[in-house]
Motif scaffolding. Structure first.
Motif, mmCIF file in Angstrom:
data_model
loop_
_atom_site.group_PDB
_atom_site.id
_atom_site.type_symbol
_atom_site.label_atom_id
_atom_site.label_comp_id
_atom_site.label_asym_id
_atom_site.label_seq_id
_atom_site.Cartn_x
_atom_site.Cartn_y
_atom_site.Cartn_z
ATOM 1 N N TRP A 246 0.846 -1.201 0.000
ATOM 2 C CA TRP A 246 0.000 0.000 0.000
ATOM 3 C C TRP A 246 0.878 1.247 0.000
ATOM 4 C CZ3 TRP A 246 0.665 3.399 4.027
ATOM 5 C CH2 TRP A 246 1.159 2.899 5.227
ATOM 6 N N THR A 247 0.321 2.320 -0.591
ATOM 7 C CA THR A 247 1.004 3.607 -0.668
ATOM 8 C C THR A 247 -0.008 4.715 -0.377
ATOM 9 O OG1 THR A 247 2.530 2.776 -2.364
ATOM 10 C CG2 THR A 247 2.348 5.169 -2.120
ATOM 11 N N TRP A 248 0.386 5.649 0.485
ATOM 12 C CA TRP A 248 -0.484 6.779 0.840
ATOM 13 C C TRP A 248 0.304 8.071 0.645
ATOM 14 C CZ3 TRP A 248 -1.733 8.857 6.332
ATOM 15 C CH2 TRP A 248 -2.768 9.804 6.254
ATOM 16 N N THR A 249 -0.129 8.923 -0.274
ATOM 17 C CA THR A 249 0.556 10.191 -0.545
ATOM 18 C C THR A 249 -0.379 11.355 -0.254
ATOM 19 O OG1 THR A 249 -0.100 10.121 -2.888
ATOM 20 C CG2 THR A 249 2.041 9.184 -2.298
ATOM 21 N N ASN A 250 0.201 12.479 0.206
ATOM 22 C CA ASN A 250 -0.580 13.662 0.570
ATOM 23 C C ASN A 250 0.138 14.918 0.085
ATOM 24 O OD1 ASN A 250 -2.708 12.520 2.728
ATOM 25 N ND2 ASN A 250 -0.742 11.513 3.016
ATOM 26 N N PHE A 266 3.967 14.664 1.800
ATOM 27 C CA PHE A 266 4.526 13.526 2.517
ATOM 28 C C PHE A 266 3.854 12.246 2.029
ATOM 29 C CE2 PHE A 266 0.847 14.256 5.246
ATOM 30 C CZ PHE A 266 0.481 12.977 5.655
ATOM 31 N N GLY A 267 4.610 11.159 2.110
ATOM 32 C CA GLY A 267 4.099 9.879 1.654
ATOM 33 C C GLY A 267 4.548 8.743 2.548
ATOM 34 N N LEU A 268 3.713 7.701 2.622
ATOM 35 C CA LEU A 268 4.000 6.501 3.410
ATOM 36 C C LEU A 268 3.761 5.280 2.526
ATOM 37 C CD1 LEU A 268 2.081 7.443 6.692
ATOM 38 C CD2 LEU A 268 4.520 7.727 6.254
ATOM 39 N N ARG A 269 4.539 4.232 2.764
ATOM 40 C CA ARG A 269 4.358 3.026 1.955
ATOM 41 C C ARG A 269 4.863 1.805 2.719
ATOM 42 N NH1 ARG A 269 6.173 3.176 -4.084
ATOM 43 N NH2 ARG A 269 8.289 3.439 -3.299
ATOM 44 N N LYS A 301 9.850 -2.529 7.132
ATOM 45 C CA LYS A 301 9.745 -1.213 7.759
ATOM 46 C C LYS A 301 8.841 -0.282 6.959
ATOM 47 C CE LYS A 301 14.400 -1.427 9.774
ATOM 48 N NZ LYS A 301 15.739 -0.781 9.816
ATOM 49 N N LEU A 302 8.254 0.665 7.666
ATOM 50 C CA LEU A 302 7.426 1.682 7.024
ATOM 51 C C LEU A 302 8.321 2.647 6.243
ATOM 52 C CD1 LEU A 302 4.586 3.001 6.710
ATOM 53 C CD2 LEU A 302 5.155 4.386 8.719
ATOM 54 N N GLN A 303 8.044 2.807 4.954
ATOM 55 C CA GLN A 303 8.787 3.739 4.121
ATOM 56 C C GLN A 303 8.093 5.110 4.173
ATOM 57 O OE1 GLN A 303 9.575 2.087 0.124
ATOM 58 N NE2 GLN A 303 8.833 0.122 0.910
ATOM 59 N N SER A 304 8.875 6.183 4.094
ATOM 60 C CA SER A 304 8.278 7.511 4.155
ATOM 61 C C SER A 304 9.163 8.536 3.459
ATOM 62 C CB SER A 304 8.046 7.939 5.610
ATOM 63 O OG SER A 304 9.279 8.116 6.288
ATOM 64 N N TYR A 305 8.560 9.633 3.035
ATOM 65 C CA TYR A 305 9.294 10.782 2.527
ATOM 66 C C TYR A 305 8.473 12.034 2.806
ATOM 67 C CZ TYR A 305 6.123 11.233 -1.477
ATOM 68 O OH TYR A 305 5.011 11.405 -2.263
ATOM 69 N N TRP A 306 9.120 13.194 2.836
ATOM 70 C CA TRP A 306 8.402 14.462 2.963
ATOM 71 C C TRP A 306 9.207 15.567 2.296
ATOM 72 C CZ3 TRP A 306 10.534 18.641 5.535
ATOM 73 C CH2 TRP A 306 11.580 18.384 6.410
#
Length: 314
Positions: A246-250, A266-269, A301-306
């Protein structure tokens, strides 16, 4: 002399009284004009709402550009006292939606790219090149045939990959069909129990295609000068949860002047196949006997960026 002073006093009182009356009149006129403006703005919003509800294309785009640079010379509090650093990031969110009474066709694209550089001037082997920090490319197309005002039979195609490094390696292509719920103009929820997740990868890797269910929730709205977009894309494999992701972007953009303002992304995956592939590469660089990572042992692990910076809209 007394007569002259008396005359001047009367003249002053007359001017003061006239000025006071003029100020009251101006304030009254200003209040009336503001009331008219407020009424006209309300009417304009009502007309715009009717225009937005008409069948046809809706198009738009906004994004964020962020970056910073820094330099250090004999700054001994750092591990690298003589160095320079920089990072640059850019995002683009665009959509083109055809909305008709009997059907809809929604298309969207998201690009998020970022580079980072750390040049240690005391280390001759240190690279001074920009390295890729974030690399996201996503494009989707959703077609729906309406059953009612809020429900439709639909088909979705969605493609995700990187474009700077390892294009289409891996790449994910979803094809599926099911139903779409549109409770409002701004919210779209896709529920496709029949979806095939094609995974493209070169060589002998852990990536594998599978059949599963696809759920997508997309929210796009403009609140005055604030643009908001949030997208959740989830694939649940019927074969094994190891192949799910799953991928969640904002994205948020606030316009300050003529389309230019401030933006935040920011995004989470979570993707266990990506986590295992990365762990295997790290283990190959520093091999430890008997510790080859597997789906059962890898830490997903939870991937993320901002990214925060200047935004633009058009």
């Amino acid at each position: 002399m007394k007569k002259l002073l008396t005359l001047l006093l009367f003249i002053f009182i007359g001017f003061a009284t006239n000025a006071q009356q003029t100020e009251k009149e101006l304030k009254k006129d200003l209040k009336e004009k503001k009331a008219i403006i407020s009424k006209l703005q309300g009417e304009a919003k009502s007309i715009q709402k009717k225009l937005d509800a008409l069948p046809g294309w809706r198009k738009g785009a906004f994004g964020t550009v962020g970056g910073n640079i820094s330099g250090f010379n004999n700054w001994f509090a750092r591990n690298a006292p003589n160095s320079s650093a920089a990072n640059i990031g850019i995002t683009v969110n665009g959509f083109a939606n055809l909305i008709e009474e009997d059907f809809f066709w929604r298309n969207s694209a998201t690009v998020n790219l970022a580079w980072v550089k750390l040049d240690d001037k005391d280390d001759p082997t240190d690279s001074s090149d920009f390295e890729t920090a974030t690399d996201v490319f996503n494009i989707s197309s959703l077609y729906g045939r309406r059953l009612s005002k809020t429900w439709a039979l639909s088909a979705l195609a969605e493609y995700r990959t990187t474009i700077i490094d390892n294009f289409n390696d891996p790449g994910y292509l979803d094809f599926g069909a099911g139903a779409t719920w549109t409770p409002t103009e701004n919210l779209v929820v896709v529920i496709h129990p029949g979806n095939y997740n094609f995974v493209f990868s070169s060589g002998d890797t852990v990536f594998e295609s599978s059949l599963g269910a696809k759920i997508v929730a997309d929210y796009t709205k403009k609140y005055g000068d604030l643009s908001v977009k949030s997208n959740l894309s989830l694939f649940q494999s019927y074969k094994t949860s190891d192949l799910s992701n799953w991928t969640w972007t904002n994205s948020f953009g606030y316009t300050l002047y003529k389309g230019i303002g401030l933006g935040f992304e920011f995004g989470l995956r979570k993707n266990k196949q990506e986590a295992l592939s990365n762990a295997i590469e790290e283990n190959a660089a520093l091999p430890i006997p008997g510790t080859t990572p597997t789906f059962d042992t890898v830490d997903n692990k939870l991937q993320s960026y901002w990214l925060f910076g200047m935004s633009y809209a058009f």
